[in-house]
Design a protein around this motif. Structure first.
Motif, short mmCIF file in Angstrom:
data_model
loop_
_atom_site.label_atom_id
_atom_site.label_comp_id
_atom_site.label_asym_id
_atom_site.label_seq_id
_atom_site.Cartn_x
_atom_site.Cartn_y
_atom_site.Cartn_z
N ASP A 45 14.08 -3.33 -29.71
CA ASP A 45 15.45 -3.75 -29.38
C ASP A 45 15.68 -5.20 -29.80
OD1 ASP A 45 16.20 -1.29 -28.37
OD2 ASP A 45 15.78 -1.83 -26.29
N ARG A 48 16.21 -5.29 -33.55
CA ARG A 48 17.57 -4.89 -33.91
C ARG A 48 18.57 -6.01 -33.62
NH1 ARG A 48 15.60 -0.28 -31.24
NH2 ARG A 48 15.02 1.34 -32.72
N ASP A 49 18.40 -6.70 -32.49
CA ASP A 49 19.28 -7.82 -32.15
C ASP A 49 19.14 -8.95 -33.18
OD1 ASP A 49 20.12 -6.45 -29.91
OD2 ASP A 49 18.87 -7.60 -28.51
#
Length: 63
Positions: A45, A48-49
């Protein structure tokens, strides 16, 4: 998942480091350097950020 950094596109904003401090370091001039290209499942995550945060699209996901 793997991360790929195109260092020719990096402008040293550091937004990727803010989003993924476990995955990205900054060199002495503030340009991104990946700690590793393989992203552990628990930090995907963050990866992706970091990709989304990069205004120059210097980071991208592979696989």
């Amino acid at each position: 998942m793997k991360l790929l950094l195109d260092s020719t596109l990096c402008q040293g904003y550091g937004l990727c480091r803010e989003s993924a401090p476990e995955l990205v370091d900054l060199d002495e001039w503030g340009y991104a350097q990946l700690r590793a290209t393989d992203v552990p499942p628990d930090t995907q995550d963050q990866a992706r950020d970091a990709i989304a945060a990069c205004p120059q699209a210097a980071l991208r996901r592979v696989g």
